[in-house]
Motif scaffolding. Structure first.
Motif, PDB file in Angstrom:
ATOM      1  N   ALA A 117       0.824  -1.212   0.000  1.00 37.05           N
ATOM      2  CA  ALA A 117       0.000   0.000   0.000  1.00 37.05           C
ATOM      3  C   ALA A 117       0.857   1.260   0.000  1.00 37.05           C
ATOM      4  CB  ALA A 117      -0.926  -0.002   1.214  1.00 37.05           C
ATOM      5  N   ALA A 118       2.045   1.173   0.613  1.00 38.48           N
ATOM      6  CA  ALA A 118       2.926   2.347   0.664  1.00 38.48           C
ATOM      7  C   ALA A 118       3.534   2.661  -0.694  1.00 38.48           C
ATOM      8  CB  ALA A 118       4.023   2.123   1.702  1.00 38.48           C
ATOM      9  N   THR A 119       3.807   1.636  -1.488  1.00 38.66           N
ATOM     10  CA  THR A 119       4.470   1.854  -2.777  1.00 38.66           C
ATOM     11  C   THR A 119       3.505   1.815  -3.962  1.00 38.66           C
ATOM     12  OG1 THR A 119       4.968  -0.519  -2.909  1.00 38.66           O
ATOM     13  CG2 THR A 119       6.644   0.914  -1.939  1.00 38.66           C
ATOM     14  N   HIS A 120       2.402   1.062  -3.841  1.00 40.24           N
ATOM     15  CA  HIS A 120       1.440   0.928  -4.944  1.00 40.24           C
ATOM     16  C   HIS A 120       0.017   1.014  -4.397  1.00 40.24           C
ATOM     17  CE1 HIS A 120       5.118  -0.859  -6.608  1.00 40.24           C
ATOM     18  NE2 HIS A 120       4.642  -0.505  -7.789  1.00 40.24           N
ATOM     19  N   PRO A 121      -0.397   2.207  -3.981  1.00 38.88           N
ATOM     20  CA  PRO A 121      -1.724   2.346  -3.360  1.00 38.88           C
ATOM     21  C   PRO A 121      -2.871   2.010  -4.301  1.00 38.88           C
ATOM     22  CG  PRO A 121      -0.747   4.502  -3.800  1.00 38.88           C
ATOM     23  CD  PRO A 121       0.326   3.487  -4.043  1.00 38.88           C
ATOM     24  N   GLY A 122      -2.617   1.959  -5.597  1.00 33.50           N
ATOM     25  CA  GLY A 122      -3.688   1.666  -6.546  1.00 33.50           C
ATOM     26  C   GLY A 122      -3.989   0.188  -6.702  1.00 33.50           C
ATOM     27  N   ILE A 123      -3.216  -0.677  -6.036  1.00 26.55           N
ATOM     28  CA  ILE A 123      -3.442  -2.118  -6.150  1.00 26.55           C
ATOM     29  C   ILE A 123      -4.370  -2.569  -5.028  1.00 26.55           C
ATOM     30  CG2 ILE A 123      -2.387  -4.404  -6.120  1.00 26.55           C
ATOM     31  CD1 ILE A 123       0.122  -3.218  -7.281  1.00 26.55           C
TER      32      ILE A 123
END
Length: 307
Positions: A117-123
């Motif tokens: 969530a910290a690096t790819h919040p869109g996943i």
């Protein structure tokens, strides 16, 4: 009637917006006769003129304005769909369906999902509680994108299964019990037991651990929910065998003070693997979730799955 072609609709909208067949041809990088043909095909299918070929500009008819209004929405939706797919392929945004046991979900997934969530919040990772067999079946049928499964597993057509980690299985006991350290199959078999049910791979591992010492104990109750097992052990109902929380060694105190942990002699390990469909090797979203899971640390002094 055949479906409308989006390219024809885009041509119609562009001509109406720019007011010129020539300008539309230039904007769309099409030959002028192609633009004329696209509009003519739409008009032929509908049996009505869609544009007034006037001077100085081309304007939509009543029917043309109505079609253009709907066409804009269709084109916006198609563009959004293509953008979503591109972001999915690139691993930037989208949904990944993951299956795992309750133990893996509670003990291992939170750390990986927090990092993701910290690096790819869109996943968006949608988790389903399943046994390893159910996870593999749903992967094969297309109902899941990724799974955490117990090892070993038979090879499945079209599936990739990668060894991931090993966590120690520990004796989980009521804190008030006077227990040896380490715990042996003979001692544990003489106690009331709360174990995983026979549908789980952990149950088979524990049955083999007891059997190698000539023990075949019958549990007081068998469940497929590790948190419920811990609650029963904490209440003094019996002892259990469960993987260490996140690979924590037995010297660590459990979160619940009503429990105590003991190492096993002989040692018992629960190996886990990551499974996905082979045809998803180029899927950026699956790759990002796999990367987050692979980066989970193991406890100091404990071997990982490659050891």
């Amino acid at each position: 009637m055949r479906e409308f072609n989006l390219d024809r609709l885009r041509t119609l909208v562009t001509v109406a917006e720019l007011g010129s067949f020539a300008a539309a041809a230039q904007a769309l990088h099409l030959a002028p006769p192609t633009v004329t043909l696209h509009v003519a095909e739409l008009e032929g299918r509908l049996g009505a003129p869609l544009l007034r070929r006037g001077r100085p500009s081309v304007t939509p008819t009543g029917a043309g304005a109505l079609l253009i209004e709907h066409a804009r929405r269709l084109l916006d939706s198609a563009d959004a769909a293509l953008d979503a797919v591109r972001r999915h392929i690139a691993g930037h945004a989208g949904r990944v369906r993951l299956g795992a046991s309750t133990g893996a979900i509670a003990q291992l997934l939170p750390q990986a999902l927090q990092a993701l969530a910290a690096t790819h919040p869109g996943i968006d990772v949608q988790v389903q509680v399943l046994t390893s067999a159910e996870t593999l079946a749903r992967l094969a049928s297309g109902g899941l994108d990724l799974g955490i499964v117990a090892l070993p597993q038979p090879p499945g057509a079209g599936l990739q299964i990668e060894p991931w980690r090993q966590d120690p299985v520990l004796a989980v006991l009521p804190a008030a019990w006077d227990a040896p350290d380490p715990v042996t199959p003979g001692w544990l078999a003489a106690q009331p037991l709360v174990l995983n049910d026979g549908s789980t791979h952990l149950s088979r591992l524990c049955t083999e651990w007891f059997a190698q010492a000539g023990q075949r104990p019958q549990p007081r109750i068998a469940l497929n929910y590790n948190d419920a097992i811990r609650s029963l052990v904490a209440a003094g109902y019996g002892a259990s065998l469960l993987p260490a929380d996140g690979g924590a060694p037995p010297g660590n105190a459990p979160a619940d003070p009503r429990l105590q942990l003991r190492a096993l002699q002989p040692a018992l390990w629960r190996p886990l693997g990551l499974a996905w469909r082979a045809d998803d090797d180029g899927d950026g979203l699956v790759a990002q979730v796999l990367s987050a899971l692979r980066q989970l640390p193991t406890a100091a002094g404990l071997p990982d799955a490659a050891a």
